[in-house]
Design a protein around this motif. Structure first.
Motif, mmCIF file in Angstrom:
data_model
loop_
_atom_site.group_PDB
_atom_site.id
_atom_site.type_symbol
_atom_site.label_atom_id
_atom_site.label_comp_id
_atom_site.label_asym_id
_atom_site.label_seq_id
_atom_site.Cartn_x
_atom_site.Cartn_y
_atom_site.Cartn_z
ATOM 1 N N GLY A 82 -16.035 42.070 9.519
ATOM 2 C CA GLY A 82 -15.533 41.254 10.613
ATOM 3 C C GLY A 82 -16.499 40.234 11.161
ATOM 4 O O GLY A 82 -16.166 39.505 12.104
ATOM 5 N N ARG A 83 -17.683 40.152 10.578
ATOM 6 C CA ARG A 83 -18.687 39.206 11.053
ATOM 7 C C ARG A 83 -18.917 38.125 10.001
ATOM 8 O O ARG A 83 -18.925 38.404 8.810
ATOM 9 C CB ARG A 83 -19.996 39.939 11.337
ATOM 10 N N PHE A 84 -19.098 36.899 10.462
ATOM 11 C CA PHE A 84 -19.313 35.791 9.543
ATOM 12 C C PHE A 84 -20.500 36.069 8.635
ATOM 13 O O PHE A 84 -21.572 36.453 9.088
ATOM 14 C CB PHE A 84 -19.570 34.502 10.342
ATOM 15 N N SER A 85 -20.268 35.861 7.313
ATOM 16 C CA SER A 85 -21.349 36.113 6.352
ATOM 17 C C SER A 85 -21.682 34.903 5.488
ATOM 18 O O SER A 85 -22.696 34.918 4.781
ATOM 19 C CB SER A 85 -20.984 37.293 5.440
ATOM 20 N N GLY A 86 -20.861 33.877 5.503
ATOM 21 C CA GLY A 86 -21.201 32.704 4.701
ATOM 22 C C GLY A 86 -19.976 31.877 4.345
ATOM 23 O O GLY A 86 -18.833 32.241 4.649
ATOM 24 N N LEU A 87 -20.259 30.758 3.685
ATOM 25 C CA LEU A 87 -19.209 29.846 3.236
ATOM 26 C C LEU A 87 -19.185 29.807 1.717
ATOM 27 O O LEU A 87 -20.191 30.063 1.064
ATOM 28 C CB LEU A 87 -19.448 28.430 3.784
ATOM 29 N N ALA A 88 -18.025 29.491 1.173
ATOM 30 C CA ALA A 88 -17.885 29.383 -0.278
ATOM 31 C C ALA A 88 -17.155 28.085 -0.612
ATOM 32 O O ALA A 88 -16.104 27.799 -0.044
ATOM 33 C CB ALA A 88 -17.124 30.576 -0.836
ATOM 34 N N THR A 89 -17.729 27.300 -1.514
ATOM 35 C CA THR A 89 -17.103 26.051 -1.930
ATOM 36 C C THR A 89 -16.219 26.290 -3.147
ATOM 37 O O THR A 89 -15.998 27.431 -3.558
ATOM 38 C CB THR A 89 -18.179 24.995 -2.236
ATOM 39 N N ALA A 90 -15.711 25.204 -3.730
ATOM 40 C CA ALA A 90 -14.734 25.292 -4.819
ATOM 41 C C ALA A 90 -15.226 26.157 -5.979
ATOM 42 O O ALA A 90 -16.388 26.095 -6.376
ATOM 43 C CB ALA A 90 -14.404 23.889 -5.314
ATOM 44 N N GLY A 91 -14.322 26.978 -6.479
ATOM 45 C CA GLY A 91 -14.645 27.851 -7.604
ATOM 46 C C GLY A 91 -14.174 29.270 -7.363
ATOM 47 O O GLY A 91 -13.352 29.531 -6.480
ATOM 48 N N LEU A 92 -14.712 30.194 -8.155
ATOM 49 C CA LEU A 92 -14.335 31.613 -8.044
ATOM 50 C C LEU A 92 -15.271 32.320 -7.071
ATOM 51 O O LEU A 92 -16.493 32.238 -7.199
ATOM 52 C CB LEU A 92 -14.403 32.275 -9.421
ATOM 53 N N VAL A 93 -14.689 32.995 -6.094
ATOM 54 C CA VAL A 93 -15.468 33.714 -5.085
ATOM 55 C C VAL A 93 -15.128 35.191 -5.168
ATOM 56 O O VAL A 93 -13.956 35.578 -5.118
ATOM 57 C CB VAL A 93 -15.159 33.191 -3.670
ATOM 58 N N CYS A 94 -16.145 36.009 -5.288
ATOM 59 C CA CYS A 94 -15.942 37.465 -5.374
ATOM 60 C C CYS A 94 -16.448 38.127 -4.095
ATOM 61 O O CYS A 94 -17.546 37.833 -3.629
ATOM 62 C CB CYS A 94 -16.677 38.040 -6.586
ATOM 63 N N VAL A 95 -15.640 39.024 -3.552
ATOM 64 C CA VAL A 95 -16.011 39.755 -2.342
ATOM 65 C C VAL A 95 -15.798 41.250 -2.574
ATOM 66 O O VAL A 95 -14.913 41.654 -3.327
ATOM 67 C CB VAL A 95 -15.180 39.295 -1.124
ATOM 68 N N ALA A 96 -16.647 42.022 -1.923
ATOM 69 C CA ALA A 96 -16.558 43.487 -2.065
ATOM 70 C C ALA A 96 -15.626 44.031 -0.982
ATOM 71 O O ALA A 96 -16.043 44.300 0.136
ATOM 72 C CB ALA A 96 -17.940 44.108 -1.953
ATOM 73 N N TRP A 97 -14.349 44.154 -1.345
ATOM 74 C CA TRP A 97 -13.363 44.659 -0.394
ATOM 75 C C TRP A 97 -13.465 46.187 -0.319
ATOM 76 O O TRP A 97 -13.746 46.843 -1.324
ATOM 77 C CB TRP A 97 -11.964 44.259 -0.861
ATOM 78 N N PRO A 98 -13.342 46.831 0.855
ATOM 79 C CA PRO A 98 -12.905 46.291 2.155
ATOM 80 C C PRO A 98 -14.044 45.871 3.070
ATOM 81 O O PRO A 98 -13.800 45.498 4.214
ATOM 82 C CB PRO A 98 -12.147 47.461 2.755
ATOM 83 N N CYS A 99 -15.274 45.937 2.561
ATOM 84 C CA CYS A 99 -16.402 45.556 3.418
ATOM 85 C C CYS A 99 -16.437 44.054 3.682
ATOM 86 O O CYS A 99 -16.872 43.621 4.753
ATOM 87 C CB CYS A 99 -17.713 45.992 2.748
ATOM 88 N N GLU A 100 -15.980 43.303 2.731
ATOM 89 C CA GLU A 100 -16.084 41.851 2.813
ATOM 90 C C GLU A 100 -14.731 41.223 2.483
ATOM 91 O O GLU A 100 -13.953 41.776 1.705
ATOM 92 C CB GLU A 100 -17.162 41.360 1.839
ATOM 93 N N GLU A 101 -14.479 40.075 3.053
ATOM 94 C CA GLU A 101 -13.216 39.392 2.786
ATOM 95 C C GLU A 101 -13.330 37.895 3.026
ATOM 96 O O GLU A 101 -14.273 37.439 3.689
ATOM 97 C CB GLU A 101 -12.110 39.949 3.686
ATOM 98 N N VAL A 102 -12.376 37.142 2.472
ATOM 99 C CA VAL A 102 -12.255 35.721 2.787
ATOM 100 C C VAL A 102 -11.373 35.624 4.033
ATOM 101 O O VAL A 102 -10.171 35.879 3.986
ATOM 102 C CB VAL A 102 -11.634 34.923 1.615
ATOM 103 N N ALA A 103 -11.997 35.272 5.153
ATOM 104 C CA ALA A 103 -11.296 35.298 6.443
ATOM 105 C C ALA A 103 -10.447 34.060 6.683
ATOM 106 O O ALA A 103 -9.514 34.097 7.496
ATOM 107 C CB ALA A 103 -12.309 35.454 7.573
ATOM 108 N N GLY A 104 -10.745 32.990 5.989
ATOM 109 C CA GLY A 104 -9.974 31.769 6.194
ATOM 110 C C GLY A 104 -10.442 30.653 5.288
ATOM 111 O O GLY A 104 -11.455 30.772 4.596
ATOM 112 N N ARG A 105 -9.678 29.583 5.275
ATOM 113 C CA ARG A 105 -10.013 28.401 4.478
ATOM 114 C C ARG A 105 -9.850 27.162 5.355
ATOM 115 O O ARG A 105 -8.878 27.047 6.110
ATOM 116 C CB ARG A 105 -9.095 28.296 3.253
#
Length: 205
Positions: A25-48
């Motif tokens: 639930g805390r901001f961890s970074g930004l991701a630009t165009a391409g494939l983004v991998c996150v370790a769910w459920p600890c991490e997620e893409v919160a928005g675009r």
């Protein structure tokens, strides 16, 4: 790929957007165009956040100094500032609502000080005032105002009809004057040709 406690989720980020990542639930970074991998459920893409130039058309009604109701449409072009994507995502829920509020404020404070004719003449100044008012505020929230234009300014339909009638009467009057001038030219008598004296003078010797 996953385990008993979680899995690795892959997200595709488009060229025209930037993804916002959160960990617990805390901001961890930004991701630009391409494939983004996150370790769910600890991490997620919160928005675009879109990086495209966006346009918002804001209709507004107000009254001029000479008590004519007018409908004004202002088009505002804006874009997220790449270095301020965090602010754009977390500090402002709806940039459209913020822009709309400032457009209303400027239009309803500027137009009532102008006559109808002055309102048409000063459309560029009204647009400039909107841009100058919006720019510093929206920059705090991560957005840059690129352009503001008054794309339409329409008086009440009764006033439009009256203006059209006045213009039509003016055109008819001018046409009648031109016809009268043409008739005067046609009625000017042409000078008669001087008669030729055919009398012969005889000289007697």
């Amino acid at each position: 790929m996953g385990s008993a406690n979680g899995c690795l989720c892959c997200n595709c980020v488009q060229t025209s957007e930037i993804a916002v990542k959160e960990r617990f639930g805390r901001f961890s970074g930004l991701a630009t165009a391409g494939l983004v991998c996150v370790a769910w459920p600890c991490e997620e893409v919160a928005g675009r956040v879109s990086t495209r130039v966006q346009q918002l058309d804001v209709p507004c009604e107000t009254k001029t100094k000479d008590n004519v109701f007018v409908s004004v449409v202002v088009s505002v072009q804006y874009q997220v500032i790449h270095d301020k994507v965090y602010d754009a995502h977390y500090r402002l829920t709806s940039p459209e609502s913020q822009i709309q509020s400032y457009v209303f404020d400027v239009v309803r404070s500027k137009i009532p000080r102008l006559d109808l004719d002055e309102s048409f003449e000063d459309k560029e100044q009204v647009a400039l005032d909107i841009k100058q008012s919006l720019g510093p505020v929206m920059e705090q929230y991560g957005y840059r105002i690129l352009q503001a234009l008054v794309t339409d300014l329409t008086p009440d339909i009764k006033v439009r009809d009256a203006m059209n009638a006045i213009n039509e009467a003016k055109r008819l009057k001018e046409a009648a004057q031109e016809r009268a001038e043409a008739d005067k030219i046609l009625q000017v008598p042409k000078p008669s040709p001087k008669p030729i004296d055919l009398t012969l003078t005889l000289t007697l010797a």
